[in-house]
Design a protein around this motif. Structure first.
Motif, PDB file in Angstrom:
ATOM      1  N   LEU A  18       0.015  -0.714   9.162  1.00 48.98           N
ATOM      2  CA  LEU A  18      -0.565  -0.881   8.137  1.00 48.98           C
ATOM      3  C   LEU A  18       0.934  -1.032   7.153  1.00 48.98           C
ATOM      4  O   LEU A  18       1.577  -0.051   7.371  1.00 48.98           O
ATOM      5  CB  LEU A  18      -1.367   0.771   7.731  1.00 48.98           C
ATOM      6  CG  LEU A  18      -2.645   0.176   7.865  1.00 48.98           C
ATOM      7  CD1 LEU A  18      -3.269   1.385   7.823  1.00 48.98           C
ATOM      8  CD2 LEU A  18      -3.671  -1.009   8.503  1.00 48.98           C
ATOM      9  N   SER A  19       0.457  -1.168   5.287  1.00 52.95           N
ATOM     10  CA  SER A  19       1.565  -0.918   4.689  1.00 52.95           C
ATOM     11  C   SER A  19       1.861   0.379   4.242  1.00 52.95           C
ATOM     12  O   SER A  19       0.570   0.853   3.885  1.00 52.95           O
ATOM     13  CB  SER A  19       1.412  -2.422   3.919  1.00 52.95           C
ATOM     14  OG  SER A  19       0.736  -2.132   3.106  1.00 52.95           O
ATOM     15  N   GLU A  20       2.154  -0.024   3.105  1.00 45.62           N
ATOM     16  CA  GLU A  20       2.310   1.950   2.367  1.00 45.62           C
ATOM     17  C   GLU A  20       1.332   1.781   1.661  1.00 45.62           C
ATOM     18  O   GLU A  20       0.661   2.836   1.295  1.00 45.62           O
ATOM     19  CB  GLU A  20       4.053   2.274   1.544  1.00 45.62           C
ATOM     20  CG  GLU A  20       5.101   2.259   2.892  1.00 45.62           C
ATOM     21  CD  GLU A  20       4.785   4.594   3.448  1.00 45.62           C
ATOM     22  OE1 GLU A  20       3.809   5.350   3.256  1.00 45.62           O
ATOM     23  OE2 GLU A  20       4.777   3.702   4.874  1.00 45.62           O
ATOM     24  N   LYS A  21       1.366   0.428   1.560  1.00 46.39           N
ATOM     25  CA  LYS A  21      -0.028   0.091  -0.055  1.00 46.39           C
ATOM     26  C   LYS A  21      -0.940   0.510   0.895  1.00 46.39           C
ATOM     27  O   LYS A  21      -1.545   1.184   0.000  1.00 46.39           O
ATOM     28  CB  LYS A  21      -0.026  -1.093  -0.401  1.00 46.39           C
ATOM     29  CG  LYS A  21      -0.990  -1.857  -1.139  1.00 46.39           C
ATOM     30  CD  LYS A  21      -0.656  -2.681  -2.443  1.00 46.39           C
ATOM     31  CE  LYS A  21      -1.219  -3.172  -3.177  1.00 46.39           C
ATOM     32  NZ  LYS A  21      -1.099  -4.366  -4.185  1.00 46.39           N
ATOM     33  N   GLU A  22      -1.542  -0.808   1.919  1.00 47.11           N
ATOM     34  CA  GLU A  22      -3.000  -0.011   2.520  1.00 47.11           C
ATOM     35  C   GLU A  22      -2.768   1.392   2.956  1.00 47.11           C
ATOM     36  O   GLU A  22      -3.561   1.816   2.462  1.00 47.11           O
ATOM     37  CB  GLU A  22      -2.853  -0.861   3.731  1.00 47.11           C
ATOM     38  CG  GLU A  22      -2.769  -2.626   4.223  1.00 47.11           C
ATOM     39  CD  GLU A  22      -2.717  -3.137   4.468  1.00 47.11           C
ATOM     40  OE1 GLU A  22      -3.169  -3.949   4.926  1.00 47.11           O
ATOM     41  OE2 GLU A  22      -1.569  -3.327   5.616  1.00 47.11           O
ATOM     42  N   LEU A  23      -1.995   2.342   3.096  1.00 49.38           N
ATOM     43  CA  LEU A  23      -2.157   3.813   3.885  1.00 49.38           C
ATOM     44  C   LEU A  23      -2.521   4.026   2.684  1.00 49.38           C
ATOM     45  O   LEU A  23      -3.749   5.258   2.952  1.00 49.38           O
ATOM     46  CB  LEU A  23      -0.998   3.998   4.065  1.00 49.38           C
ATOM     47  CG  LEU A  23       0.321   3.697   5.726  1.00 49.38           C
ATOM     48  CD1 LEU A  23       1.047   3.968   5.998  1.00 49.38           C
ATOM     49  CD2 LEU A  23      -1.320   4.313   7.053  1.00 49.38           C
ATOM     50  N   ALA A  24      -2.457   4.193   1.232  1.00 45.91           N
ATOM     51  CA  ALA A  24      -2.274   4.593   0.263  1.00 45.91           C
ATOM     52  C   ALA A  24      -4.390   4.698   0.039  1.00 45.91           C
ATOM     53  O   ALA A  24      -4.629   5.993  -0.408  1.00 45.91           O
ATOM     54  CB  ALA A  24      -1.594   4.916  -1.145  1.00 45.91           C
ATOM     55  N   HIS A  25      -3.890   2.774  -0.199  1.00 45.05           N
ATOM     56  CA  HIS A  25      -5.890   2.800  -0.415  1.00 45.05           C
ATOM     57  C   HIS A  25      -6.373   3.004   0.764  1.00 45.05           C
ATOM     58  O   HIS A  25      -7.647   4.402   0.133  1.00 45.05           O
ATOM     59  CB  HIS A  25      -5.556   1.501  -0.003  1.00 45.05           C
ATOM     60  CG  HIS A  25      -6.286   0.941  -1.004  1.00 45.05           C
ATOM     61  ND1 HIS A  25      -7.566   0.683  -1.918  1.00 45.05           N
ATOM     62  CD2 HIS A  25      -7.897   0.189   0.421  1.00 45.05           C
ATOM     63  CE1 HIS A  25      -8.950  -0.168  -1.308  1.00 45.05           C
ATOM     64  NE2 HIS A  25      -8.715  -0.022  -0.926  1.00 45.05           N
TER      65      HIS A  25
END
Length: 95
Positions: free
Chosen positions: A17-24
């Motif tokens: 997962l990308s950092e954006k996906e992890l945060a989401h």
């Protein structure tokens, strides 16, 4: 709220997962946990435990045997076969 182990969970599920996906996903899981904490605060002492909400009984039919494909018919469209069996590529690695 403490930091949620989203990266660890993604690793266990073999997800990159990308950092954006992890945060989401961290935000989503956090919201779910907060909601569950609200539900845990409800007084459920007077509610009886239940495994299902409806009292419907299972509707079963009588077992009946019917004709099925012969081995030749089942293998008719197989791209690969050997001695009456389907041949497929292995999906698991031997370690």
């Amino acid at each position: 709220m403490k930091k949620l182990p989203i990266k660890h969970i993604a690793n266990l599920a073999n997800l990159s997962l990308s950092e954006k996906e992890l945060a989401h996903f961290e935000q989503q899981l956090g919201s779910t946990i907060e909601y569950m904490q609200q539900i845990n605060q409800l007084d459920t002492g007077s509610a009886s435990p239940t495994a299902r909400v409806f009292n419907d009984a299972n509707v079963l039919r009588e077992d009946r045997t019917t004709a099925s494909l012969t081995q030749v018919e089942a293998l008719k469209n197989a791209s690969r076969q050997h001695q009456g069996y389907f041949v497929v590529d292995a999906i698991l690695d031997k370690e």
